[in-house]
Scaffold this active site. Structure first.
Site, PDB file in Angstrom:
ATOM      1  N   ARG A 168       1.085  -1.659   0.061  1.00 40.53           N
ATOM      2  CA  ARG A 168       0.219   0.411   0.387  1.00 40.53           C
ATOM      3  C   ARG A 168       0.829   1.822   0.093  1.00 40.53           C
ATOM      4  O   ARG A 168       1.602   2.033   1.392  1.00 40.53           O
ATOM      5  CB  ARG A 168      -1.213  -0.030   1.048  1.00 40.53           C
ATOM      6  CG  ARG A 168      -1.903   1.001   0.849  1.00 40.53           C
ATOM      7  CD  ARG A 168      -3.153   1.497   2.467  1.00 40.53           C
ATOM      8  NE  ARG A 168      -2.347   1.027   3.599  1.00 40.53           N
ATOM      9  CZ  ARG A 168      -3.301   0.947   4.582  1.00 40.53           C
ATOM     10  NH1 ARG A 168      -4.817   1.323   4.189  1.00 40.53           N
ATOM     11  NH2 ARG A 168      -3.221   1.140   5.956  1.00 40.53           N
ATOM     12  N   ASP A 449      -3.820   3.040  14.170  1.00 39.08           N
ATOM     13  CA  ASP A 449      -2.919   3.961  12.929  1.00 39.08           C
ATOM     14  C   ASP A 449      -4.398   5.517  12.627  1.00 39.08           C
ATOM     15  O   ASP A 449      -4.709   5.393  13.759  1.00 39.08           O
ATOM     16  CB  ASP A 449      -3.027   2.982  11.371  1.00 39.08           C
ATOM     17  CG  ASP A 449      -3.986   2.650  11.186  1.00 39.08           C
ATOM     18  OD1 ASP A 449      -5.553   3.166  11.512  1.00 39.08           O
ATOM     19  OD2 ASP A 449      -4.362   1.647  10.132  1.00 39.08           O
TER      20      ASP A 449
END
Length: 542
Positions: A168, A449
């Site tokens: 990613r 996160d």
């Protein structure tokens, strides 16, 4: 064709480069990055400006809907996405995490089907993190990533096929300030994608896999079109067939939810499906409608996957993906095992089981976990209820989702002082870690996160903006929010290790919870704190 020397004119590097980095920051790789930047950065900036214009419309009360100009794409049953690529047919359990060497070894040794190596929300984009991540991925693909830390050895297992690697890159909004092209910072997306693709695409193909990506933070099909153009140029440049790359798009913005068909269509030769990025999606709903009092949500804990707007989003994603014969991936289980409290751990794991059961029964083809210990639970659920490699045959033709369903904010729950303090703790805890260069922070046995920190600060901003009352009868205003912020920051700083950055985090956070200034992303707000831009060196001299 232009020479590498001519392409590298105007390319400057200001990050520290050691001998390990030189194999990644080679002249030919930097020339490839420069070509990507010169070809696509103008379009990228236009698309980011389009986001600004769209936000101004939403601030005035406009609401998103399915696009009339692309109705012909949505209504055409004939077109499909790309067939699953090697290593991506069965994706029932995917583990995600940053790209430090230890994480890569542990993730690839896990009993999962794929590993999403994350250069985005679970990585703080220090120069060291980004470039070392590329080195680690390069080494892992070539099975030369083993290392020793103290007395402990970290080695890739050899008793089974390793999980398929998916990377990613950063979103379109982020820049990599340590590399400039013609005086402009390169896009973080193009930097991450370009280095990984250039060095590893052919090696991955040789090993029976391919260059596969997760694409974050897209807000429209035009942003997917840009990725598709990048993919085509990249494949042509290194002379591999178009359609070799695969991209799974995270549907983690409310605007993208109205363009899922169109996003798959733009990427159709490279599409490997869509994913439910649940926390970012909730963040996006609050962010996009923060000026609209009809979109105020209760405490974060009350916004579950079964509330109306989240349920509608999941159903539409599965229906859309399977109609187009691509994977519909489920969301993250962020729990961390609680080793010192069996009862609490059992309860948490039961919650994981129930969440994964909901996903597989809804029709998802796979799911995410943040910790290797959760892989067994997710595998048990999907193996039991999905005996096939995927369940694209589950068409969900019973689903009828419209604009009102995706925007249904009928969410039961209250706004409480406890909820405010939890938001502050999560926001401060994550930001403090990020300021130390850590992008994946364990808080209260959850791996947080950037997405969960964004939900926390956006809720507080919105509650203050609209002066909502708490369940205890207290109006949430600027003074109240700042008072609680100071209390939580002081408490965390006093309990934290010496030299912690909770007060610096609070300094930034204070500007984000008063219903006034609102940074587009926390990561862009904090980026300058973790950059170490030194004297620039011409890339042509490397």
């Amino acid at each position: 064709m232009a020479t590498i020397d001519s392409i590298l004119q105007g390319v400057n590097l200001s990050g520290a480069v050691n001998d390990f980095h030189r194999k990644i920051l080679s002249r030919d790789a930097l020339a490839f990055l420069a070509l990507l930047h010169r070809s696509f950065n103008g379009t990228r900036k236009e698309l980011l400006q389009r986001r600004v214009i769209r936000q101004a419309e939403l601030d005035k009360g406009s609401l998103p809907d399915f696009l009339p100009e692309t109705k012909h794409i949505r209504e055409n049953d004939a077109w499909k996405g790309a067939k699953p690529a090697p290593g991506l047919i069965d994706r029932r359990v995917e583990i995600t995490g940053p790209t430090d060497r230890k994480m890569i070894v542990n993730a690839l040794n896990s009993n999962v089907w794929t590993y999403m190596a994350d250069l985005e929300d679970s990585s703080a984009p220090t120069w060291g993190n980004m470039i070392n991540g590329q080195v680690n991925l390069y080494d892992a693909i070539r099975r030369q990533v083993d290392f020793k830390q103290g007395e402990k050895e970290y080695k890739l297992r050899t008793d089974r096929t390793l999980p398929t690697l998916i990377v990613r890159p950063r979103g379109w909004h982020l820049e990599e300030k340590h590399l400039t092209v013609d005086g402009e910072p390169i896009s973080g997306s193009l930097f991450d994608f370009g280095l990984y693709f250039y060095h590893n695409a052919k090696e991955l193909i040789k090993r029976g896999s391919g260059p596969y990506f997760y694409l974050p933070k897209l807000e429209s099909h035009l942003e997917a079109r840009l990725w598709n153009d990048v993919f085509n140029l990249a494949q042509d440049y290194v002379e591999i067939p178009r359609g070799t790359i695969r991209g799974t798009v995270l549907i983690e913005t409310i605007l993208a939810a109205f363009e899922m068909d169109e996003i798959i269509y733009e990427l159709r030769d490279h599409s490997s499906g869509l994913n439910c990025g649940r926390w970012d999606y909730i963040f996006s709903v609050i962010k996009k409608f923060r000026q609209n009092s009809n979109f105020i949500l209760p405490d974060r804990s009350a916004v579950t996957m079964t509330v109306p707007f989240m349920d509608a989003y999941v159903k539409l994603l599965i229906q859309t993906c399977h109609r187009r014969q691509v994977h519909a991936m489920g969301g993250m289980a962020a729990q961390i095992p609680i080793k010192d409290d069996k009862a609490a751990n059992d309860k948490a794991m039961e919650g994981v089981y129930a969440d994964k059961l909901r996903e597989v029964k809804a029709g998802h083809d796979g799911t995410w976990v943040a910790h290797p210990a959760l892989a067994a639970i997710a595998s048990e659920v999907f193996n039991k209820h999905m005996p096939t490699p995927n369940q694209m045959f589950v068409r969900r033709e019973d689903v009828k989702i419209g604009q009102n369903d995706l925007l249904n904010m009928n969410v039961p729950g209250k706004i409480t002082e406890e909820g405010i303090r939890k938001n502050l703790n999560i926001g401060l805890g994550y930001m403090e870690g990020w300021l130390r260069g850590v992008g994946c922070v364990p808080i209260n046995y959850l791996m947080e996160d950037a997405a969960t920190a964004e939900v926390s600060r956006s809720q507080l901003w919105q509650w203050v903006k609209h002066g909502v009352p708490t369940a205890e009868g207290k109006k949430v205003d600027k003074a109240y929010a700042l008072k609680l912020l100071k209390e939580q920051a002081d408490d965390l700083a006093s309990k934290g290790p010496k030299g912690n950055k909770f007060h610096l985090a609070a300094q930034y956070f204070s500007g984000q919870v008063t219903g006034e200034d609102y940074a587009d992303f926390l990561t862009t707000l904090l980026y300058n704190e973790i950059t170490s831009v030194g004297n620039a060196s011409p890339a042509s001299k490397l």
